[in-house]
Write a protein that holds these residues in place. Sequence first.
Motif, PDB file in Angstrom:
ATOM      1  N   ALA A 130       0.833  -1.205   0.000  1.00 57.76           N
ATOM      2  CA  ALA A 130       0.000   0.000   0.000  1.00 57.76           C
ATOM      3  C   ALA A 130       0.870   1.260   0.000  1.00 57.76           C
TER       4      ALA A 130
ATOM      5  N   TRP B  89       0.663   5.551   0.949  1.00 55.57           N
ATOM      6  CA  TRP B  89      -0.115   6.582   1.661  1.00 55.57           C
ATOM      7  C   TRP B  89      -0.217   7.846   0.827  1.00 55.57           C
TER       8      TRP B  89
ATOM      9  N   GLN C 111      -4.612  13.851   0.914  1.00 53.50           N
ATOM     10  CA  GLN C 111      -5.175  14.690  -0.146  1.00 53.50           C
ATOM     11  C   GLN C 111      -4.317  15.929  -0.316  1.00 53.50           C
TER      12      GLN C 111
ATOM     13  N   ASN D 115       5.954  -2.382   7.920  1.00 47.27           N
ATOM     14  CA  ASN D 115       4.616  -2.837   8.331  1.00 47.27           C
ATOM     15  C   ASN D 115       3.722  -1.667   8.722  1.00 47.27           C
ATOM     16  N   MET D 116       2.471  -1.987   9.025  1.00 46.31           N
ATOM     17  CA  MET D 116       1.480  -0.947   9.311  1.00 46.31           C
ATOM     18  C   MET D 116       1.726  -0.245  10.646  1.00 46.31           C
ATOM     19  N   HIS D 117       2.422  -0.892  11.557  1.00 48.91           N
ATOM     20  CA  HIS D 117       2.747  -0.203  12.820  1.00 48.91           C
ATOM     21  C   HIS D 117       3.645   0.999  12.516  1.00 48.91           C
TER      22      HIS D 117
ATOM     23  N   TYR E 220       1.655   3.778  10.509  1.00 47.19           N
ATOM     24  CA  TYR E 220       0.780   4.705  11.233  1.00 47.19           C
ATOM     25  C   TYR E 220       1.552   5.680  12.119  1.00 47.19           C
TER      26      TYR E 220
ATOM     27  N   VAL F 272       2.160   8.491   9.091  1.00 49.46           N
ATOM     28  CA  VAL F 272       1.133   9.169   8.284  1.00 49.46           C
ATOM     29  C   VAL F 272       1.049  10.652   8.650  1.00 49.46           C
TER      30      VAL F 272
ATOM     31  N   PHE G  19      -1.214  14.355   7.761  1.00 52.48           N
ATOM     32  CA  PHE G  19      -2.416  14.963   7.202  1.00 52.48           C
ATOM     33  C   PHE G  19      -2.149  16.446   6.988  1.00 52.48           C
TER      34      PHE G  19
ATOM     35  N   GLY H  63      -7.765  17.238   5.523  1.00 50.92           N
ATOM     36  CA  GLY H  63      -8.373  16.276   6.449  1.00 50.92           C
ATOM     37  C   GLY H  63      -8.776  14.968   5.800  1.00 50.92           C
ATOM     38  N   TYR H  64      -7.987  14.533   4.841  1.00 54.82           N
ATOM     39  CA  TYR H  64      -8.281  13.247   4.192  1.00 54.82           C
ATOM     40  C   TYR H  64      -6.984  12.568   3.788  1.00 54.82           C
ATOM     41  N   GLY H  65      -6.925  11.259   3.965  1.00 51.80           N
ATOM     42  CA  GLY H  65      -5.786  10.492   3.489  1.00 51.80           C
ATOM     43  C   GLY H  65      -6.210   9.050   3.251  1.00 51.80           C
ATOM     44  N   VAL H  66      -5.500   8.377   2.336  1.00 48.91           N
ATOM     45  CA  VAL H  66      -5.894   7.003   1.997  1.00 48.91           C
ATOM     46  C   VAL H  66      -4.665   6.147   1.702  1.00 48.91           C
ATOM     47  N   PHE H  67      -4.690   4.911   2.199  1.00 47.37           N
ATOM     48  CA  PHE H  67      -3.735   3.905   1.741  1.00 47.37           C
ATOM     49  C   PHE H  67      -4.353   3.237   0.523  1.00 47.37           C
TER      50      PHE H  67
ATOM     51  N   TYR I 175      -4.192   5.690  16.359  1.00 46.07           N
ATOM     52  CA  TYR I 175      -3.551   5.008  15.230  1.00 46.07           C
ATOM     53  C   TYR I 175      -2.713   3.805  15.656  1.00 46.07           C
TER      54      TYR I 175
ATOM     55  N   ALA J 259      -3.405   0.245  13.732  1.00 45.28           N
ATOM     56  CA  ALA J 259      -2.438  -0.565  12.975  1.00 45.28           C
ATOM     57  C   ALA J 259      -2.676  -2.057  13.237  1.00 45.28           C
TER      58      ALA J 259
ATOM     59  N   ARG K  53      -4.041  -4.702  10.219  1.00 45.84           N
ATOM     60  CA  ARG K  53      -3.243  -5.873   9.835  1.00 45.84           C
ATOM     61  C   ARG K  53      -4.077  -7.158   9.884  1.00 45.84           C
TER      62      ARG K  53
ATOM     63  N   THR L  77      -7.833  -2.852  -0.761  1.00 48.89           N
ATOM     64  CA  THR L  77      -7.235  -1.930  -1.721  1.00 48.89           C
ATOM     65  C   THR L  77      -7.213  -0.507  -1.164  1.00 48.89           C
TER      66      THR L  77
ATOM     67  N   THR M  22      -7.824   1.983   2.229  1.00 51.94           N
ATOM     68  CA  THR M  22      -8.072   2.214   3.651  1.00 51.94           C
ATOM     69  C   THR M  22      -8.169   3.723   3.791  1.00 51.94           C
ATOM     70  N   SER M  23      -9.396   4.232   3.839  1.00 55.69           N
ATOM     71  CA  SER M  23      -9.622   5.670   3.684  1.00 55.69           C
ATOM     72  C   SER M  23      -9.914   6.309   5.029  1.00 55.69           C
ATOM     73  N   HIS M  24      -9.313   7.483   5.235  1.00 53.79           N
ATOM     74  CA  HIS M  24      -9.482   8.226   6.489  1.00 53.79           C
ATOM     75  C   HIS M  24     -10.201   9.539   6.195  1.00 53.79           C
ATOM     76  N   PHE M  25     -11.412   9.667   6.717  1.00 50.40           N
ATOM     77  CA  PHE M  25     -12.197  10.888   6.496  1.00 50.40           C
ATOM     78  C   PHE M  25     -12.254  11.705   7.778  1.00 50.40           C
ATOM     79  N   ARG M  26     -11.777  12.932   7.716  1.00 50.15           N
ATOM     80  CA  ARG M  26     -11.846  13.802   8.893  1.00 50.15           C
ATOM     81  C   ARG M  26     -12.822  14.948   8.717  1.00 50.15           C
ATOM     82  N   LYS M  27     -12.968  15.436   7.501  1.00 44.14           N
ATOM     83  CA  LYS M  27     -13.833  16.599   7.303  1.00 44.14           C
ATOM     84  C   LYS M  27     -14.350  16.643   5.869  1.00 44.14           C
TER      85      LYS M  27
END
Lengths: 195, 452
Positions: free
Chosen positions: A115, A117, A120, A146-148, A151, A154, A156, A160-164, B244, B248, B252, B265, B267-272
Amino acid sequence: MSTSNDIIGKCRKNIRQRLPRPCLSDIDATVYTDPLEEFIIQATAAGCRIVKDRKKEDLDSIIKECYPDAKVIASALPEVKSATVNPDNIKKAQDLNGTDVGVIEGKFGVAENGAIWFPQEVKERAVDFISENIVALIDEDEIVSNMHQAYQKVTFNDYGYGVFIAGPSKTADIAQVLVMGAQAARSMTIVLLKS
Amino acid sequence: MSTSHSKLAKKFLENQQYADWHDSTFWGLRVKRDKMAAAVPEWEQLREKASQIKRHTLTNLDIYLQKFADAAEKNGVEVHWAKDAEEFNEIVYGILKDNNAKKMVKSKSMLTEECDMNPYLEARGIEVVETDLGERILQLAHQRPSHIVVPATHLTHDDVGELFEKELNTKKGDHDPTYLTYEARLSLRDEFLTADAGMTGANFGIAETGDIVVCTNEGNADMSTSVPDLQIAAIGLEKIIPDYECLAVFVRLLARSATGQPSTTYTSHFRKARPGAKKMHIVIVDNGRSEWLADEDHWETLKCMRCGACMNSCPVYRWSGGYSYSFFIPGPLGINLGMLHDPKKYSGNVSACTLCLGCQNVCPVKINLGEQIYKWRQTLDGLGVANPEKKMICKAMDYVFDNKSVYNTATSCAHIVNNLPSFMVNNGLNPWAYAHKMMKFPKKPFHKDMED
């Protein structure tokens, strides 16, 4: 209508005992000696095409090479000279429909699942999804295991938006047959930038 | 002696060829999950941590809910609270009405199924379009999900092909999944472009930052929220997690457990809300959950993150299908959730378990699903729904096992049954004889044999 006090109060009343937060720093998470190699394996398994050892200046030729029939190219990156649309200054998200290739830049990749990161960074983030094909840039040194780790990394901004994103949009909802290109991008090419 | 589940399961099994296909399809998902779990050396540690995080969060939920709502409001999001399904539906309708929204695209949400939201909105003139391919198929077929992750997998590609010929004017006889998916893509693309509002559920709500986190493979949650002007997220209150570092662990486990992928595919984070778009809304739903926190035997069901691994693992689910259960969520999870919602109404499902405990061995948050089903069974008599025949049999067994002489006589004489004509043994009065061959009783009982 209920208020936060009603519902939070009910929870408080019904909680029987308060259990402590577990320690998470002792998780024995898999770390790869060569995260880039694992990232390539996983991103390929997720359906990506990988283009290695390139520079931002090569982008136009990579787009031409990978998507020779592309007419509408959307990108806010100054290096993409062939861009025909800028998702940062279009009027509305709908105007991005019909985009053949969207070119976007990720912050880092994750080896364990392939994945990338993407916080937006333009007005209309729809470019990440509405484009038929995605070209994603990533610095080949910016791969965590790894994902640990991911995170912790990451970031922002004010959007206020982000996506893997791990590969093109996919589904197996019809008889468990895997099909690439459900509602979002039908293909994804990752360009690994040499530093 | 049949329960509502066993009656419908019997019907399901009438088509043995289909039942075989159903079993192997869902077992395939379990095998994929096993491969993923085996490839992560720290898998069992992750499961244990995930369970502990959920136990911690749920037993401090008042604090985390407040934190989540505060963070979301600070981001400029309007937070609504719904005590039940009715209030949830009213709130969503209110938001749509206030924004003059007539058409809403939505990504998969079991919460909106739980609340029967779509019919409520449709009755008030709102057009609701499901955008997860499986959910869209079901919406066109007027069916409910038969599984929480792969909701339309009980349908074959021919079923879908015939449906699309009728509903989407696809080519006659072309039932190729790639072609059908492409046609659905084209039709859904129009819906995304013309919708006034987009709704998602939530896999996680992050207390520290106010994020709504949604995991999809199709990208439909992102299409639903990056094109229309109004965004609504619906979240059950048990989906809140601290931060977070915790997320994680769950990310996983989730896709590996659900479909055997290292991650979804997207993993979306919506804040505003997007720039220029209308204010974003989050609706937090209780609908019984806060009461369940007080249930010492069953509160851990609230740990669930809806991966569906328990269903894929369950032999009863695989051999009876999602529609054999009277609650809208099937399998081990659905049996337990149904009993929490309304034990009288959904008690017909608790028989759908062999107590093999396979479900709790794969559950990524270690819910003791099978043990809980066993506990629910002990409450059936109190609810007045215990089966009278089974009660009588238990009484008779009590009598036999409590009296040594009766027990010895019964076991010594049992072999007489061997010589009875078949019609007297293999008939409808003997439930053992259904789908089994009657066993042969030995002349000398086992314990006598041991004594000699």
